[in-house]
Enzyme design. Structure first.
Site, PDB file in Angstrom:
ATOM      1  N   GLU A  63      46.910 -38.789  21.652  1.00  0.00           N
ATOM      2  CA  GLU A  63      45.470 -39.185  22.464  1.00  0.00           C
ATOM      3  C   GLU A  63      44.548 -39.475  21.007  1.00  0.00           C
ATOM      4  O   GLU A  63      44.156 -38.603  19.938  1.00  0.00           O
ATOM      5  CB  GLU A  63      44.883 -37.999  23.352  1.00  0.00           C
ATOM      6  CG  GLU A  63      46.231 -37.781  24.453  1.00  0.00           C
ATOM      7  CD  GLU A  63      45.513 -36.536  25.084  1.00  0.00           C
ATOM      8  OE1 GLU A  63      45.946 -36.816  26.951  1.00  0.00           O
ATOM      9  OE2 GLU A  63      45.376 -34.950  24.892  1.00  0.00           O
ATOM     10  N   CYS A  91      37.385 -39.768  16.740  1.00  0.00           N
ATOM     11  CA  CYS A  91      38.275 -39.149  17.048  1.00  0.00           C
ATOM     12  C   CYS A  91      39.822 -39.330  17.500  1.00  0.00           C
ATOM     13  O   CYS A  91      40.224 -39.785  17.917  1.00  0.00           O
ATOM     14  CB  CYS A  91      37.923 -37.517  18.158  1.00  0.00           C
ATOM     15  SG  CYS A  91      38.621 -36.205  17.540  1.00  0.00           S
ATOM     16  N   CYS A 112      51.374 -30.598  15.210  1.00  0.00           N
ATOM     17  CA  CYS A 112      51.112 -30.282  14.953  1.00  0.00           C
ATOM     18  C   CYS A 112      52.132 -29.007  15.130  1.00  0.00           C
ATOM     19  O   CYS A 112      52.668 -28.464  15.457  1.00  0.00           O
ATOM     20  CB  CYS A 112      49.333 -29.807  14.757  1.00  0.00           C
ATOM     21  SG  CYS A 112      49.004 -28.933  13.123  1.00  0.00           S
ATOM     22  N   CYS A 160      48.064 -22.982  15.385  1.00  0.00           N
ATOM     23  CA  CYS A 160      46.857 -22.366  15.282  1.00  0.00           C
ATOM     24  C   CYS A 160      47.088 -21.900  17.082  1.00  0.00           C
ATOM     25  O   CYS A 160      46.746 -22.723  17.895  1.00  0.00           O
ATOM     26  CB  CYS A 160      45.670 -23.031  14.859  1.00  0.00           C
ATOM     27  SG  CYS A 160      45.535 -23.537  13.294  1.00  0.00           S
ATOM     28  N   CYS A 165      44.718 -23.735  19.396  1.00  0.00           N
ATOM     29  CA  CYS A 165      44.471 -25.220  19.918  1.00  0.00           C
ATOM     30  C   CYS A 165      46.400 -25.781  20.992  1.00  0.00           C
ATOM     31  O   CYS A 165      47.357 -25.201  20.400  1.00  0.00           O
ATOM     32  CB  CYS A 165      45.310 -25.658  18.610  1.00  0.00           C
ATOM     33  SG  CYS A 165      45.121 -27.158  18.052  1.00  0.00           S
TER      34      CYS A 165
HETATM   35  N1  SAH Z   1      44.277 -30.265  12.475  1.00  0.00           N
HETATM   36  C1  SAH Z   1      42.522 -30.434  11.563  1.00  0.00           C
HETATM   37  C2  SAH Z   1      42.198 -31.253  12.728  1.00  0.00           C
HETATM   38  C3  SAH Z   1      42.224 -31.478  14.158  1.00  0.00           C
HETATM   39  S1  SAH Z   1      41.942 -30.201  14.925  1.00  0.00           S
HETATM   40  C4  SAH Z   1      42.306 -28.838  11.674  1.00  0.00           C
HETATM   41  O1  SAH Z   1      42.606 -27.486  11.711  1.00  0.00           O
HETATM   42  O2  SAH Z   1      40.546 -28.568  11.420  1.00  0.00           O
HETATM   43  C5  SAH Z   1      39.799 -30.143  14.845  1.00  0.00           C
HETATM   44  C6  SAH Z   1      39.097 -28.461  14.794  1.00  0.00           C
HETATM   45  O3  SAH Z   1      39.116 -28.450  16.358  1.00  0.00           O
HETATM   46  C7  SAH Z   1      39.443 -27.233  14.110  1.00  0.00           C
HETATM   47  O4  SAH Z   1      38.351 -27.381  13.249  1.00  0.00           O
HETATM   48  C8  SAH Z   1      40.215 -26.660  14.637  1.00  0.00           C
HETATM   49  O5  SAH Z   1      40.291 -25.043  14.574  1.00  0.00           O
HETATM   50  C9  SAH Z   1      38.998 -26.169  15.855  1.00  0.00           C
HETATM   51  N2  SAH Z   1      40.063 -25.960  17.116  1.00  0.00           N
HETATM   52  C10 SAH Z   1      40.908 -26.196  17.246  1.00  0.00           C
HETATM   53  N3  SAH Z   1      41.590 -25.502  18.763  1.00  0.00           N
HETATM   54  C11 SAH Z   1      40.122 -25.397  19.167  1.00  0.00           C
HETATM   55  C12 SAH Z   1      39.823 -24.737  21.000  1.00  0.00           C
HETATM   56  N4  SAH Z   1      40.417 -24.299  21.824  1.00  0.00           N
HETATM   57  N5  SAH Z   1      38.336 -24.578  20.722  1.00  0.00           N
HETATM   58  C13 SAH Z   1      37.708 -25.364  19.787  1.00  0.00           C
HETATM   59  N6  SAH Z   1      37.867 -25.519  18.479  1.00  0.00           N
HETATM   60  C14 SAH Z   1      38.930 -25.398  18.628  1.00  0.00           C
HETATM   61 FE1  SF4 Z   2      47.342 -28.107  14.092  1.00  0.00          FE
HETATM   62 FE2  SF4 Z   2      45.965 -25.840  13.830  1.00  0.00          FE
HETATM   63 FE3  SF4 Z   2      44.506 -28.549  13.468  1.00  0.00          FE
HETATM   64 FE4  SF4 Z   2      45.893 -27.563  16.175  1.00  0.00          FE
HETATM   65  S1  SF4 Z   2      43.468 -26.907  14.625  1.00  0.00           S
HETATM   66  S2  SF4 Z   2      45.886 -29.278  15.077  1.00  0.00           S
HETATM   67  S3  SF4 Z   2      47.232 -26.839  14.868  1.00  0.00           S
HETATM   68  S4  SF4 Z   2      45.876 -27.445  12.499  1.00  0.00           S
END
Ligand code: SAH
Ligand code: SF4
Length: 350
Positions: free
Chosen positions: A91, A104, A111, A115, A118
């Protein structure tokens, strides 16, 4: 088949020479590929017919197939589900801020870092994207903008793609080479001409990658997803913290800011009752006291695999106010595209 989108202008010139064409065609070809968004060599009428035929025969110009497009009710956010040649899907999101568009982009299909909040992490890992697949996302969204935006009297498009955030699906620093090569291509002046600083790479905290960005003096801006200011809490939310512990991450951040003289944007997804109290804010301020930093608070977006709550507006304001008191610059991320699940952390290979 060669993916032309993975070549920089210099590599494109080399490819032309290799195939017996004059390298002067590189600039025109870059225009067709990036400014005009031409996806069919037959339309590249300023190029010699033999070159057009070679492009048609040996390369592919549409590595991404649009499978679904959704637009938020306010019209400011669009999400594209794109199919890759091997059946994987990713996406990509396009967001409008005051006449400027930000893309974006995804760096991986899925991934592996899991986390807890996410959606991408909840769905698991499929594979790394290639340089061409990353660049093609920017080309794709720019093409959709060209089709619809008007041209002013100087021939400039009124609205264009200005910013890129590597914050879509995946962890960009686990796909370092492809991501850096893609940033080179989108920054090329003959192509999309995105400014280096206009690209923000967000990482969960891949320590070797952060150090490498600093050593190579990569021009992009850096964002680090922190979410907790002590190792125990962080490892619970961000399993990758077990591989790259908080103290090592902060050492790498200090190294980055001293090497490059730039500050880092620290992302903090605010989860009610877990990391949103005044004490949490104080702990964060003290952790970052010797690092040139800005904090970006992201209200939690809902995902099916996590039952946390975003918390109240008042809690967000109080959290930010506390950081302010300690002299830490802070911004709250605008919530975007939630009605089409295009918000941070909501992207998944649906
Ligand atoms: N993998 C990278 C970039 C993608 S996520 C990273 O983790 O930084 C981009 C941002 O969205 C990150 O700061 C992540 O922690 C945040 N994020 C992920 N899931 C989320 C959610 N459910 N609500 C708000 N922010 C979220
Ligand atoms: Fe991967 Fe965590 Fe970033 Fe989601 S927030 S894309 S799981 S590193």
């Amino acid at each position: 088949m060669l993916d032309l989108y993975r070549l920089s202008a210099a590599q494109l010139a080399a490819w032309l020479i290799e195939h017996g064409f004059a390298p002067v065609h590189a600039a025109r070809l870059m225009r067709y590929l990036y400014r005009d968004g031409v996806a069919d060599a037959a339309e590249m009428t300023d190029l010699p017919p033999r070159l057009r035929a070679t492009i048609q025969r040996d390369t592919h110009l549409s590595p991404l197939k649009l499978m679904r497009q959704t637009v938020s009710a306010d019209g400011l956010t669009r999400k594209f589900l794109l199919g890759l040649h091997d059946g994987e899907t990713i996406e990509t999101v396009l967001m409008r801020y005051e006449g400027r568009w930000t893309a974006c982009l995804s760096s991986q299909a899925g991934c592996p870092l899991g986390c807890v909040f996410c959606a991408t992490g909840q769905a698991g890992f499929r594979r790394n994207l290639t340089t061409g697949e990353i660049v093609a996302q920017a080309v794709f969204v720019n093409r959709t903008l060209s089709k619809q935006t008007r041209v002013d009297t100087r021939g400039q498009r009124r609205e264009s793609l200005r910013n890129i955030v590597m914050m879509g699906m995946g962890e960009p620093l686990l796909n370092y080479d492809a991501v850096v090569a893609a940033m080179d291509v989108v920054c090329d002046r003959a192509g999309l001409a995105i400014g280096g600083k206009q690209i923000t790479l967000s990482t969960v905290g891949v320590v070797p990658g952060i150090r490498r960005l600093a050593d190579e003096r990569q021009p992009c801006s850096l964002a680090v997803s922190l979410h907790a200011a002590n190792q125990t809490d962080r490892a619970r939310l961000v399993p990758a913290a077990r591989i790259w512990p908080l103290d090592e991450l902060l050492d790498a951040c200090r190294y980055y800011t001293t090497q490059l003289g730039r500050r880092i944007l620290f992302e903090w997804t605010l989860i009610a009752g877990q990391n949103d109290s005044v004490d949490h804010a104080r702990e964060l301020a003290s952790l970052l006291q010797d690092i040139p930093a800005q904090v970006n608070v992201i209200p939690l977006n809902l995902t099916s695999g996590f039952d946390g709550e975003p918390g109240s507006h008042a809690a967000r304001e109080q959290f930010s106010a506390t950081l302010h008191e300690y002299g830490l610059p802070v911004s709250i991320r605008q919530r975007r595209g939630l009605d089409i699940t295009a918000g941070c952390g909501q992207l998944a290979n649906a």
